[in-house]
Scaffold this motif. Structure first.
Motif, short mmCIF file in Angstrom:
data_model
loop_
_atom_site.label_atom_id
_atom_site.label_comp_id
_atom_site.label_asym_id
_atom_site.label_seq_id
_atom_site.Cartn_x
_atom_site.Cartn_y
_atom_site.Cartn_z
N ASN A 19 49.79 51.41 71.91
CA ASN A 19 49.88 50.89 73.28
C ASN A 19 50.55 49.53 73.37
O ASN A 19 50.22 48.71 74.23
CB ASN A 19 48.48 50.82 73.92
N THR A 20 51.47 49.24 72.45
CA THR A 20 52.25 48.00 72.54
C THR A 20 53.73 48.34 72.44
O THR A 20 54.12 49.22 71.69
CB THR A 20 51.89 47.02 71.41
N GLU A 21 54.54 47.63 73.22
CA GLU A 21 55.98 47.87 73.17
C GLU A 21 56.58 47.31 71.89
O GLU A 21 57.49 47.89 71.30
CB GLU A 21 56.64 47.22 74.39
N LEU A 22 56.09 46.16 71.49
CA LEU A 22 56.60 45.52 70.27
C LEU A 22 55.66 45.78 69.10
O LEU A 22 54.45 45.93 69.28
CB LEU A 22 56.73 44.01 70.49
N ASN A 23 56.23 45.81 67.88
CA ASN A 23 55.42 45.92 66.68
C ASN A 23 55.03 44.50 66.26
O ASN A 23 55.77 43.82 65.55
CB ASN A 23 56.19 46.62 65.57
N LEU A 24 53.88 44.05 66.72
CA LEU A 24 53.45 42.67 66.46
C LEU A 24 52.94 42.54 65.03
O LEU A 24 52.01 43.26 64.63
CB LEU A 24 52.36 42.26 67.45
N ILE A 25 53.55 41.63 64.27
CA ILE A 25 53.15 41.41 62.88
C ILE A 25 52.60 39.99 62.76
O ILE A 25 53.32 39.02 62.91
CB ILE A 25 54.35 41.60 61.93
N ASN A 26 51.31 39.93 62.52
CA ASN A 26 50.66 38.63 62.29
C ASN A 26 49.98 38.70 60.92
O ASN A 26 48.76 38.70 60.80
CB ASN A 26 49.66 38.34 63.40
N ASP A 27 50.80 38.80 59.88
CA ASP A 27 50.35 39.08 58.53
C ASP A 27 50.88 37.99 57.60
O ASP A 27 52.08 37.89 57.37
CB ASP A 27 50.87 40.46 58.10
N SER A 28 49.98 37.17 57.07
CA SER A 28 50.39 36.04 56.25
C SER A 28 50.86 36.49 54.88
O SER A 28 50.33 37.45 54.29
CB SER A 28 49.22 35.07 56.10
N ALA A 29 51.86 35.78 54.33
CA ALA A 29 52.31 36.01 52.96
C ALA A 29 51.64 35.06 51.97
O ALA A 29 51.95 35.07 50.78
CB ALA A 29 53.83 35.84 52.88
N TYR A 30 50.72 34.25 52.45
CA TYR A 30 49.99 33.31 51.60
C TYR A 30 49.04 34.10 50.71
O TYR A 30 48.33 35.00 51.17
CB TYR A 30 49.20 32.34 52.46
N ARG A 31 49.02 33.81 49.40
CA ARG A 31 48.20 34.57 48.48
C ARG A 31 47.46 33.65 47.49
O ARG A 31 47.91 32.55 47.18
CB ARG A 31 49.06 35.56 47.67
N ILE A 32 46.32 34.15 47.03
CA ILE A 32 45.56 33.52 45.95
C ILE A 32 45.99 34.22 44.66
O ILE A 32 45.83 35.45 44.54
CB ILE A 32 44.04 33.70 46.14
N LEU A 33 46.52 33.49 43.70
CA LEU A 33 46.99 34.09 42.46
C LEU A 33 46.06 33.71 41.31
O LEU A 33 45.64 32.56 41.18
CB LEU A 33 48.41 33.64 42.13
N MET A 34 45.74 34.71 40.52
CA MET A 34 44.89 34.52 39.35
C MET A 34 45.67 34.90 38.09
O MET A 34 46.30 35.96 38.05
CB MET A 34 43.63 35.39 39.45
N VAL A 35 45.62 34.04 37.10
CA VAL A 35 46.15 34.36 35.78
C VAL A 35 45.00 34.41 34.80
O VAL A 35 44.15 33.51 34.77
CB VAL A 35 47.20 33.32 35.32
N ILE A 36 44.93 35.49 34.01
CA ILE A 36 43.90 35.66 32.99
C ILE A 36 44.58 35.68 31.63
O ILE A 36 45.49 36.49 31.41
CB ILE A 36 43.12 36.97 33.19
N HIS A 37 44.17 34.79 30.73
CA HIS A 37 44.67 34.77 29.36
C HIS A 37 43.53 35.17 28.42
O HIS A 37 42.47 34.54 28.43
CB HIS A 37 45.16 33.38 28.96
N PHE A 89 45.57 38.10 45.27
CA PHE A 89 44.47 38.36 46.20
C PHE A 89 44.82 37.84 47.59
O PHE A 89 45.43 36.78 47.73
CB PHE A 89 43.19 37.66 45.75
N LYS A 90 44.37 38.57 48.61
CA LYS A 90 44.40 38.03 49.97
C LYS A 90 43.18 37.16 50.22
O LYS A 90 43.24 36.18 50.95
CB LYS A 90 44.42 39.17 51.00
N SER A 91 42.06 37.54 49.63
CA SER A 91 40.78 36.88 49.87
C SER A 91 40.43 35.90 48.76
O SER A 91 40.37 36.28 47.58
CB SER A 91 39.66 37.93 50.00
N VAL A 92 40.18 34.67 49.11
CA VAL A 92 39.79 33.66 48.12
C VAL A 92 38.40 33.97 47.58
O VAL A 92 38.11 33.71 46.40
CB VAL A 92 39.86 32.24 48.72
N ILE A 93 37.54 34.55 48.40
CA ILE A 93 36.19 34.90 47.96
C ILE A 93 36.26 35.98 46.89
O ILE A 93 35.58 35.91 45.86
CB ILE A 93 35.32 35.35 49.15
N ASN A 94 37.09 36.99 47.11
CA ASN A 94 37.25 38.05 46.11
C ASN A 94 37.79 37.50 44.79
O ASN A 94 37.38 37.93 43.71
CB ASN A 94 38.18 39.14 46.64
N ALA A 95 38.73 36.57 44.90
CA ALA A 95 39.33 35.98 43.68
C ALA A 95 38.27 35.22 42.88
O ALA A 95 38.14 35.41 41.66
CB ALA A 95 40.48 35.07 44.06
#
Length: 359
Positions: A99-117, A162-168
């Motif tokens: 029900n929207t004329e435009l495809n509204l994208i409000n999706d951040s590219a900000y990410r939490i990155l984890m490196v495991i050694h 990760f998108k979620s800092v809590i999950n990370a």
């Protein structure tokens, strides 16, 4: 044809609706410049946009944007679409809202990155290989259950988005407290670094700034789990309790992050020079020897001399494992003046002579 990601920093007045209209304007004229737009990410909070576009070159993207709406990108980098998808979860527009004329994208590219050694590179026994295989299976399952996208992995290293800092944070704590004690022998150890950031900065590769910081945290910070100050702030903005209260996690201050990058840049530049020592180290970093000693031991748990020596030994171990020359060549290539001293240091650190390990 190459794929690019560009970055636009937008004003406070720009909304998801405005960006959806701008995206349509790009699509109308993209063929004139040999371009094909895949999708974009919009961060309402941070006011930036990242577009994913196939194009003959960067200049074509800039000309297309300028023609369509006049908003040219701040930065453009070349990317691999499979890597983009691993980090961000998609490479095309999400399904249009009903029900929207435009495809509204409000999706951040900000990410939490984890490196495991997981450090098991010295001991190559069949028993440890079996333990490592089981360990990796458990870690992979945990990360998937925590909605972590595994971007890259091998037997000793993971890069996870990760998108979620809590999950990370919860994943790191669970790996460190539940999985590692039951699956990793005393011959190995585990380090986890967690930082956050955006895909396109002033660096030439996607998420390069954040990946560099997380790798350096894993390599040098004296803690099993270390997190950046920004990750701490993100976590505490959505959680009541402070992340700093966890005895398992070390939070770096902004000044510590700056120092970590300074000392790593310096050691990566100078480690092969046999004349590089604590005097050169402190002089090049602009600290007195006592200041360098205090800051370095607090961050890494090592004195400057031990830090330099261990870095050289780690590089030597990699060269031996990769069969990059004989022991004498490797000793001098990694900054040691004496083969006998190199062998002594190697045995003290790894419990075996380098010649025996090479065999």
């Amino acid at each position: 044809m190459p794929i690019f990601m560009d970055r636009h920093d937008v004003s406070e007045s720009v909304s998801a609706e405005v960006l959806a209209e701008i995206h349509l304007e790009d699509l109308k004229i993209e063929h004139e410049y040999g371009c094909r737009g895949f999708t974009y990410w919009f961060d309402q909070k941070r006011k930036n946009v990242f577009c994913l576009i196939e194009a003959p070159n960067k200049e074509a993207i800039t000309r297309m944007h300028k023609h369509a709406h006049g908003d040219v990108p701040n930065t453009i980098i070349e990317v691999e679409p499979t890597i983009v998808e691993s980090f961000l979860g998609r490479i095309s527009d999400p399904e249009k809202t009903k029900n929207t004329e435009l495809n509204l994208i409000n999706d951040s590219a900000y990410r939490i990155l984890m490196v495991i050694h997981i450090n098991t590179q010295l001991n190559k026994t069949n028993e440890l290989k079996a333990i490592s295989k089981n360990l990796n299976r458990k870690i992979k399952k945990l990360l998937e259950n925590s909605h972590g996208n595994i971007v890259k992995k091998d037997n000793t290293t993971y890069l996870v988005s990760f998108k979620s800092v809590i999950n990370a944070i919860n994943s790191a704590l669970q790996i460190e407290s539940d999985i590692i004690p039951n699956h990793l022998t005393s011959s190995g150890n585990l380090k986890i670094g967690i930082a956050s950031g955006e895909p396109v900065t002033n660096k030439p590769e996607i998420f390069q700034e954040t990946i560099t910081l997380t790798n350096r945290m894993c390599s040098f910070v004296n803690a099993n789990i270390s997190v950046s100050y920004e990750v701490k702030s993100l976590y505490e903005s959505v959680q009541i309790h402070s992340i700093s209260k966890s005895s398992q996690i070390r939070v770096l201050t902004p000044s510590e992050e700056k120092f970590l990058n300074q000392l790593t840049d310096e050691i990566e530049t100078s480690w092969q020079n046999p004349e590089f020592n604590i005097d050169r180290f402190s002089e090049n970093l602009g600290y007195s020897k006592s200041q360098l000693y205090r800051k370095l031991t607090n961050l890494t748990g090592k004195s400057p001399n031990s830090f330099i020596r261990d870095y050289r030994l780690n590089q030597a171990l990699k060269l031996i494992n990769d069969q990059q020359g004989n022991i004498s060549e490797i000793a001098f290539e990694t900054g040691f003046n004496s083969l006998a001293y190199f062998s002594k240091c190697f045995k003290n650190k790894y419990g075996i002579l380098p010649s025996k390990h090479a065999q």
